[in-house]
Design an enzyme around this catalytic site. Structure first.
Site, PDB file in Angstrom:
ATOM      1  N   ARG A 225      -6.818  -8.137  -4.338  1.00 25.98           N
ATOM      2  CA  ARG A 225      -7.807  -8.458  -5.471  1.00 25.98           C
ATOM      3  C   ARG A 225      -7.600  -9.956  -5.940  1.00 25.98           C
ATOM      4  O   ARG A 225      -6.445 -10.375  -5.888  1.00 25.98           O
ATOM      5  CB  ARG A 225      -7.714  -7.560  -6.980  1.00 25.98           C
ATOM      6  N   HIS A 273     -15.451 -11.040   0.571  1.00 24.63           N
ATOM      7  CA  HIS A 273     -15.100  -9.567   0.111  1.00 24.63           C
ATOM      8  C   HIS A 273     -15.937  -8.737   1.301  1.00 24.63           C
ATOM      9  O   HIS A 273     -16.582  -7.825   1.102  1.00 24.63           O
ATOM     10  CB  HIS A 273     -15.789  -9.303  -1.116  1.00 24.63           C
TER      11      HIS A 273
HETATM   12  P1  NDP Z   1      -3.034   2.221  -3.393  1.00 27.18           P
HETATM   13  O1  NDP Z   1      -3.234   2.563  -4.954  1.00 27.18           O
HETATM   14  O2  NDP Z   1      -3.172   3.363  -2.510  1.00 27.18           O
HETATM   15  O3  NDP Z   1      -1.779   1.526  -3.324  1.00 27.18           O
HETATM   16  C1  NDP Z   1      -1.214   0.664  -4.121  1.00 27.18           C
HETATM   17  C2  NDP Z   1      -0.014   0.028  -3.757  1.00 27.18           C
HETATM   18  O4  NDP Z   1       0.649  -1.034  -4.675  1.00 27.18           O
HETATM   19  C3  NDP Z   1       1.265   1.223  -3.894  1.00 27.18           C
HETATM   20  O5  NDP Z   1       2.084   1.047  -2.778  1.00 27.18           O
HETATM   21  C4  NDP Z   1       1.854   0.855  -5.139  1.00 27.18           C
HETATM   22  O6  NDP Z   1       3.124   1.304  -5.436  1.00 27.18           O
HETATM   23  C5  NDP Z   1       1.713  -0.672  -5.153  1.00 27.18           C
HETATM   24  N1  NDP Z   1       1.793  -1.074  -6.765  1.00 27.18           N
HETATM   25  C6  NDP Z   1       1.083  -1.011  -7.450  1.00 27.18           C
HETATM   26  N2  NDP Z   1       1.564  -1.726  -8.914  1.00 27.18           N
HETATM   27  C7  NDP Z   1       2.739  -2.142  -8.332  1.00 27.18           C
HETATM   28  C8  NDP Z   1       3.863  -2.929  -9.073  1.00 27.18           C
HETATM   29  N3  NDP Z   1       3.526  -3.215 -10.352  1.00 27.18           N
HETATM   30  N4  NDP Z   1       4.923  -3.257  -8.550  1.00 27.18           N
HETATM   31  C9  NDP Z   1       4.987  -3.185  -7.032  1.00 27.18           C
HETATM   32  N5  NDP Z   1       4.076  -2.126  -6.389  1.00 27.18           N
HETATM   33  C10 NDP Z   1       2.904  -1.977  -7.005  1.00 27.18           C
HETATM   34  O7  NDP Z   1      -4.004   1.123  -2.903  1.00 27.18           O
HETATM   35  P2  NDP Z   1      -4.850   0.958  -1.757  1.00 27.18           P
HETATM   36  O8  NDP Z   1      -3.616   0.655  -0.619  1.00 27.18           O
HETATM   37  O9  NDP Z   1      -6.004   2.102  -1.406  1.00 27.18           O
HETATM   38  O10 NDP Z   1      -5.586  -0.281  -1.941  1.00 27.18           O
HETATM   39  C11 NDP Z   1      -5.103  -1.442  -2.361  1.00 27.18           C
HETATM   40  C12 NDP Z   1      -5.994  -2.583  -3.014  1.00 27.18           C
HETATM   41  O11 NDP Z   1      -6.976  -3.021  -2.116  1.00 27.18           O
HETATM   42  C13 NDP Z   1      -7.131  -1.641  -4.043  1.00 27.18           C
HETATM   43  O12 NDP Z   1      -6.712  -1.591  -5.284  1.00 27.18           O
HETATM   44  C14 NDP Z   1      -8.201  -2.782  -3.841  1.00 27.18           C
HETATM   45  O13 NDP Z   1      -8.056  -3.661  -4.875  1.00 27.18           O
HETATM   46  C15 NDP Z   1      -8.283  -3.561  -2.321  1.00 27.18           C
HETATM   47  N6  NDP Z   1      -9.076  -3.276  -1.580  1.00 27.18           N
HETATM   48  C16 NDP Z   1      -9.723  -4.390  -1.057  1.00 27.18           C
HETATM   49  C17 NDP Z   1     -10.831  -4.384  -0.114  1.00 27.18           C
HETATM   50  C18 NDP Z   1     -11.625  -5.336   0.230  1.00 27.18           C
HETATM   51  O14 NDP Z   1     -12.323  -4.995   0.896  1.00 27.18           O
HETATM   52  N7  NDP Z   1     -10.897  -6.612   0.104  1.00 27.18           N
HETATM   53  C19 NDP Z   1     -11.354  -2.838   0.072  1.00 27.18           C
HETATM   54  C20 NDP Z   1     -10.482  -1.781  -0.249  1.00 27.18           C
HETATM   55  C21 NDP Z   1      -9.691  -1.999  -1.245  1.00 27.18           C
HETATM   56  P3  NDP Z   1       3.347   3.097  -5.229  1.00 27.18           P
HETATM   57  O15 NDP Z   1       2.982   3.358  -3.670  1.00 27.18           O
HETATM   58  O16 NDP Z   1       4.787   3.178  -5.256  1.00 27.18           O
HETATM   59  O17 NDP Z   1       2.545   3.619  -6.286  1.00 27.18           O
END
Ligand code: NDP
Length: 310
Positions: A225, A273
């Site tokens: 993001r 995007h």
């Molecule tokens: P998930 O919710 O599955 O994973 C998020 C990861 O971030 C997890 O490993 C989580 O930790 C970690 N995390 C969240 N907050 C923190 C923090 N404060 N400190 C450390 N680690 C943190 O999301 P996805 O993998 O499915 O997707 C990630 C992002 O990709 C989406 O939120 C979206 O914004 C973006 N996206 C972009 C697209 C594009 O076309 N550009 C398409 C699809 C998604 P934990 O595992 O411990 O919970």
């Protein structure tokens, strides 16, 4: 019993999704009346993506059982206080595959310095042999559904991969750095990939301080993001040469305005995007599976935690 399922997403999505959703619900053994125009107080399940403008008032949906987001990122929905029912986000196999392809392509572009060969057909024979992938460090911030899939795929190409997330992860060939070890991870990263959700805890996580922890010449890929990055700090780090290049797929303002400095920066690649996209056929299967799970009392897939915001 027939379930009333409302589709509240941009009109052109309806054409792409309606047939796939009807088919997937049928295959899941669900009887659904899928429409765009159910009155709010008649809706059992809402398939939803925000369209900008004022927030939807979910309190009008007084028999709603769940909201099923078609997007993986739910930062625009979790802040809506009128939402009192479970919210699921979208991770379908098509989205996962697309993200793996985008990340691997751009990691390889940096690793092999592909631009150099494409843009400098100068007639000068100047071989620069890249290191092997096993000697290149790639770090991932975020090891969720997409981060894990991408980290595993990059590791399968033989890169030296590490990753960071909120909770402990054990992923084959990926070195894990815990919550308090961000600086230790950053100092290893020649290529940094951002796959975090946008939350209060992750906004501006790439800032002047964390950029300084990356090695000189590091490259950054952001398919997560836009607001994960402090743009002014990144531009300063690019201008000073500390960061060699950034490939950015997501931005604070989208579409990225024509006068945004990222467009013209020689060391930035903007992609609009497109890193990955929800694919109607596989997303419809996810939606149907989650409705089936809600209806049979099973845990839904990709349930959003309203406290953490993702
Ligand atoms: P998930 O919710 O599955 O994973 C998020 C990861 O971030 C997890 O490993 C989580 O930790 C970690 N995390 C969240 N907050 C923190 C923090 N404060 N400190 C450390 N680690 C943190 O999301 P996805 O993998 O499915 O997707 C990630 C992002 O990709 C989406 O939120 C979206 O914004 C973006 N996206 C972009 C697209 C594009 O076309 N550009 C398409 C699809 C998604 P934990 O595992 O411990 O919970």
């Amino acid at each position: 019993m027939t379930l009333n399922v409302a589709f509240d997403a941009p009109a052109d999505n309806w054409n792409k999704y309606s047939v796939a959703l009807a088919r997937a619900c049928d295959r899941a053994g669900l009887s659904v009346d899928l429409r765009r125009d159910h009155p709010p107080d008649q809706v059992d399940y809402l398939i939803y993506t925000p369209r900008g403008g004022p927030m939807l008032d979910f309190s009008k949906f007084n028999r709603l059982r769940a909201v099923l987001s078609l997007w993986a990122g739910v930062e625009h929905i979790v802040v809506n206080d009128t939402l009192r029912v479970p919210l699921t986000r979208m991770v379908d196999s098509g989205m996962r595959e697309g993200m793996v392809e985008w990340v691997c392509a751009h990691v390889l572009r940096y690793h092999l310095d592909i631009d150099r060969n494409i843009t400098s057909q100068s007639g000068i024979w100047d071989p620069q042999i890249p290191p092997l992938a096993r000697n290149r460090q790639v770090g991932f911030l975020g090891l969720g559904a997409l981060g894990q899939a991408c980290a595993s795929a990059v590791a399968a190409l033989n890169f030296n991969v590490s990753g960071w997330s909120q909770s402990q992860k054990s992923i084959a060939n990926v070195t894990f750095y815990g919550r308090d070890s961000l600086a230790d991870l950053l100092k290893t990263c020649e290529i940094l990939v951002l796959l975090l959700p946008l939350t209060e805890g992750t906004e501006n996580i790439v800032n002047a301080q964390t950029l300084a922890q990356l090695p000189t010449g590091a490259r950054i890929l952001n398919p997560g993001r836009g607001a994960l990055i402090d743009d002014i700090a990144l531009l300063a780090a690019l201008n000073s040469g500390h960061i060699a290049h950034a490939t950015l797929d997501v931005f604070r303002t989208e579409p990225l305005p024509a006068d945004d400095p990222y467009w013209a920066h020689p060391n930035v690649t903007v992609t609009p995007h497109i890193a990955s996209e929800t694919r109607p056929e596989t997303a419809a299967q996810m939606v149907a599976e989650n409705i089936r799970r809600f209806e049979t009392g099973q845990d839904p897939l990709f349930l959003v935690d309203r406290d953490t915001g993702y």
